[in-house]
Each structure stands twice: as structure tokens, then as C-alpha cells.
Design an enzyme around this catalytic site. Structure first.
Site, short mmCIF file in Angstrom:
data_model
loop_
_atom_site.label_atom_id
_atom_site.label_comp_id
_atom_site.label_asym_id
_atom_site.label_seq_id
_atom_site.Cartn_x
_atom_site.Cartn_y
_atom_site.Cartn_z
N ARG A 182 -7.23 -12.66 16.88
CA ARG A 182 -7.63 -11.29 16.53
C ARG A 182 -7.03 -10.32 17.54
NH1 ARG A 182 -11.55 -8.74 18.19
NH2 ARG A 182 -12.35 -6.94 17.08
N ASN B 182 -0.78 -4.37 15.94
CA ASN B 182 -0.96 -3.18 15.10
C ASN B 182 -1.18 -1.91 15.93
OD1 ASN B 182 -0.37 -4.43 12.74
ND2 ASN B 182 -2.46 -4.62 12.00
N HIS C 261 -15.63 0.02 7.92
CA HIS C 261 -15.07 -0.47 6.67
C HIS C 261 -15.59 -1.88 6.41
CE1 HIS C 261 -12.38 -0.74 3.44
NE2 HIS C 261 -11.33 -1.21 4.06
N SER D 152 -3.84 1.74 7.88
CA SER D 152 -3.64 0.42 8.48
C SER D 152 -4.93 -0.09 9.11
CB SER D 152 -2.56 0.49 9.57
OG SER D 152 -1.41 1.15 9.10
N VAL E 139 0.84 -1.20 0.00
CA VAL E 139 0.00 0.00 0.00
C VAL E 139 0.88 1.25 0.00
CG1 VAL E 139 -1.75 1.33 1.25
CG2 VAL E 139 -1.92 -1.16 1.17
N1 APR Z 1 7.59 1.05 11.27
C1 APR Z 1 7.58 1.23 9.94
N2 APR Z 1 7.12 0.31 9.08
C2 APR Z 1 6.69 -0.84 9.58
C3 APR Z 1 6.64 -1.09 10.97
C4 APR Z 1 7.12 -0.07 11.83
N3 APR Z 1 7.13 -0.23 13.15
N4 APR Z 1 6.12 -2.34 11.15
C5 APR Z 1 5.85 -2.84 9.94
N5 APR Z 1 6.18 -1.93 8.99
C6 APR Z 1 6.11 -2.05 7.55
C7 APR Z 1 6.56 -3.42 7.04
O1 APR Z 1 7.98 -3.53 7.06
C8 APR Z 1 5.99 -3.43 5.63
O2 APR Z 1 6.91 -2.93 4.67
O3 APR Z 1 4.78 -1.95 7.07
C9 APR Z 1 4.78 -2.48 5.73
C10 APR Z 1 3.45 -3.17 5.50
O4 APR Z 1 3.43 -3.56 4.17
P1 APR Z 1 2.70 -4.88 3.63
O5 APR Z 1 3.02 -6.03 4.53
O6 APR Z 1 3.00 -4.99 2.17
O7 APR Z 1 1.15 -4.57 3.85
P2 APR Z 1 0.22 -3.69 2.90
O8 APR Z 1 -0.47 -4.58 1.92
O9 APR Z 1 0.98 -2.53 2.40
O10 APR Z 1 -0.90 -3.21 3.95
C11 APR Z 1 -0.59 -2.27 4.96
O11 APR Z 1 -2.74 -1.22 4.95
O12 APR Z 1 -4.72 -1.67 3.84
C12 APR Z 1 -4.01 -1.82 5.03
O13 APR Z 1 -4.85 -3.92 5.91
C13 APR Z 1 -3.74 -3.28 5.34
O14 APR Z 1 -3.04 -2.88 7.61
C14 APR Z 1 -2.59 -3.17 6.29
C15 APR Z 1 -1.83 -1.93 5.76
#
Ligand code: APR
Length: 311
Positions: A89, A96, A176, A120, A14
Site C-alpha cells: 500500500r 501515486n 470514498h 486518482s 477514466v
Molecule cells: N502523466 C500522465 N499520465 C500518466 C502518468 C503521468 N505521470 N502516469 C500514468 N499516467 C497515465 C497512464 O499512462 C494511463 O493512461 O494514467 C492513465 C491511467 O489510466 P488507467 O490505467 O486506465 O486507469 P483508470 O481506470 O483510468 O483510473 C485512473 O482514476 O478512479 C481512479 O482509482 C482510479 O487512480 C485511478 C485513476
């Protein structure tokens, strides 16, 4: 007009898509932040290298350091983890809450005047977390859900009746996905009421597909969830704020008495401008719509109670 600065926290599917759309639309300079070493830097550089081709003067950079995000105008939070097999959950929620709480706090420290857009999930809960952790004026914090839900609804309707997606206007309230409250009475095709084009039964099927829109994509992708439509929705919100466009969009906004609710973030139509959520717009609801909205608000309140345990 001085160039705007947009920070995107989380350089995953995202976050990177947000940066790509925002850069293509020349919203301003973009900083991608992630905990992973090299990933935000690599994606940032790759996106910057696309700018000569796109013909846009946006600087895109990636970092692990919040100092680089200083004085951002808008911060979009996409960091978090997806639910893994065997994870409860409650575990997902507490993880998160920790991640979104931590990133919101760090980003807010360097950009105390920014507007925060949370993407998120679980969305309504994460917006609340960001608010609690930053102590920002709640009108400066909002969540992306309604734009995505209406985008899905609008695209399905356009496909059904063969009219441009641009001419389909729709409105949803509430949470949502599952708990969203579609206001089909407020759905118009180029100003003409939707019931002129679709039977109530067919419209209900499209509403159901919209509710399951996220799950439909997960089912197809198998690993991971939707990102193009969510990212473009967050960018539309950021654009209205950065350019003070005053778009009226469905977003998760703080309620202070509107729709009879107080102290929670939930999906409502709102005007977005340079100071964030400038006005929550109240529309008249039928008893059925109001009861759907109240159910959504109740679900958010229960989630918020759980979050207060982790904060
Ligand atoms: N600080 C910064 N980045 C982080 C942290 C943190 N503490 N913890 C996790 N991340 C990063 C991860 O390293 C990863 O690159 O968040 C990113 C999440 O990316 P994806 O796993 O690809 O998830 P994505 O599909 O982008 O979804 C992100 O958006 O739509 C919502 O439900 C979805 O909650 C999810 C969020």
C-alpha cells in the site's frame, strides 16, 4: 460566452471516458494528456471524429506536452497506477503521490487560474497532494468521490423501488467507499422521505452495497476498476464549475473549520461555481453520523501524515 477549455490528465479508462462525456455535453474544447506516446493523440482524434455525429462543436486533442493545456479553465486529474500484485500500500501511495504531484504541478504552471478536480486514488490523499504541489487556493482544488457514491446509491434505490433515478436525492459525507457516511435521513424520492418506500433493514443492505460499489465492479471486470460512473461524476462537477451552475454536490473539499476540521480535504456537500468550491454546506448530524464523519476525517489525517513523508 467564450468557449471553455478542459484538460484531462491521464488518457486511460477514466480520462478517456471523461473526455467522451464532456465532449458529448459540449463543455468546451478538451485536451487529453498522457505520458504514453500516441495514446492521448489517438483517443483525442477518435473523439474529435465523433463530434460531427454527436452534433457538437468541441475540439478534442491529445498530447504529451503541457504547453498545449495552457489557460485551461478546469483540469481533471485521472493519472496514476492501480495496485499491482505484490505491491504494498505504501508503494502504491508513494507512486501515486509522485505521479499526481508531478502532473498537478506541470498543469498548474500553464493554467494558474484553473480549478483542479482530482479523480486518482486514494482520493482524499491525492487531492491533498495536488494542493501541496500547486500551492493553489484550496477552494480551487476538489476531489471526486461523493457524486460517485451517491450515484451508486441512487441507482440501487431506483432499481429497488421502481422510480426514476432522476427523482432520487441522496447525500454522503466522509471518505470514498468503506469510510463513507451515508446520510439516509437526507434521502428523498421526489421530495418524499425514503422511509416511505424502503424498510430500514433493506436500506442498510443498499448502503452496504454502495460502500462496496467499487469492489463490486473490480470483481466483475477482473482487470481494472470502474470508469463510466466515475467519469460522468467528474464531468458533472466540471459542468457546474464551467457554467457557474452552483450545483450543491458532495465533493472532497478543503475544510477550514467546517464540521470541526481544518487543513484536510474530505467529503462534504458544497456549492460548485466558477471559482471552484464556493461554499461548504454544513448539515446537522446525529451523534452516530458525526462519529462516522470523525472516523473518516481521522483516516484522512493519518494518510496525510504519510504523504508529508513523500512530499
Ligand atoms: N502523466 C500522465 N499520465 C500518466 C502518468 C503521468 N505521470 N502516469 C500514468 N499516467 C497515465 C497512464 O499512462 C494511463 O493512461 O494514467 C492513465 C491511467 O489510466 P488507467 O490505467 O486506465 O486507469 P483508470 O481506470 O483510468 O483510473 C485512473 O482514476 O478512479 C481512479 O482509482 C482510479 O487512480 C485511478 C485513476
Amino acid at each position: 460566452m467564450p468557449k471553455k477549455k478542459l484538460t484531462v490528465v491521464g488518457a486511460g479508462n477514466v480520462g478517456a471516458s471523461v473526455a467522451a462525456y464532456a465532449s458529448a455535453q459540449e463543455l468546451g474544447d478538451i485536451v487529453l494528456v498522457d505520458i504514453l506516446d500516441g495514446v492521448p493523440q489517438g483517443k483525442g482524434l477518435d473523439l474529435y471524429e465523433a463530434t460531427p455525429v454527436l452534433g457538437v462543436d468541441t475540439k478534442v486533442t491529445g498530447t504529451n506536452n503541457y504547453e498545449d493545456t495552457v489557460n485551461s479553465d478546469v483540469i481533471i486529474i485521472t493519472a496514476g497506477i492501480a495496485r499491482k500484485p505484490g505491491m504494498s500500500r505504501d508503494d502504491l501511495l508513494s507512486t501515486n503521490v509522485r505521479i499526481v504531484g508531478e502532473v498537478a504541478e506541470k498543469a498548474a504552471k500553464y493554467s494558474p487560474n484553473a480549478i483542479l478536480i482530482v479523480v486518482s486514488n486514494p482520493l482524499d490523499a491525492m487531492v491533498y497532494t495536488a494542493w501541496k504541489k500547486t500551492g493553489f487556493d484550496p477552494r480551487k482544488i476538489l476531489g471526486m468521490a461523493g457524486v460517485l457514491d451517491t450515484a451508486r446509491f441512487r441507482s440501487f434505490i431506483a432499481q429497488e423501488i421502481g422510480v426514476s433515478v432522476e427523482d432520487i436525492h441522496a447525500l454522503v459525507l466522509g471518505g470514498h467507499g468503506d469510510t463513507m457516511v451515508p446520510l439516509t435521513r437526507y434521502c428523498f424520492v421526489g421530495g418524499v422521505p425514503i422511509d416511505r418506500f424502503i424498510s430500514p433493514e433493506r436500506l442498510e443492505e443498499i448502503v452496504q452495497r454502495t460502500r462496496q460499489g467499487g469492489a463490486e465492479i473490480v470483481g466483475l471486470l477482473k482487470t481494472g476498476s470502474a470508469y463510466y460512473a466515475p467519469a460522468s461524476s467528474a464531468v458533472q462537477m466540471a459542468r457546474s464549475i464551467l457554467f457557474d451552475k452552483k450545483r450543491l454536490l458532495p465533493v472532497a473539499a478543503y475544510l477550514n473549520g467546517e464540521y470541526g476540521e481544518k487543513g484536510i480535504f474530505v467529503g462534504v456537500p458544497a456549492i460548485l461555481g466558477e471559482s471552484g468550491v464556493e461554499k461548504v454546506v454544513e448539515v446537522e448530524l446525529t451523534p452516530d453520523e458525526m462519529s462516522g464523519f470523525k472516523k473518516s476525517a481521522q483516516a484522512v489525517k493519518e494518510l496525510v501524515k504519510e504523504i508529508d513523508r513523500f512530499l
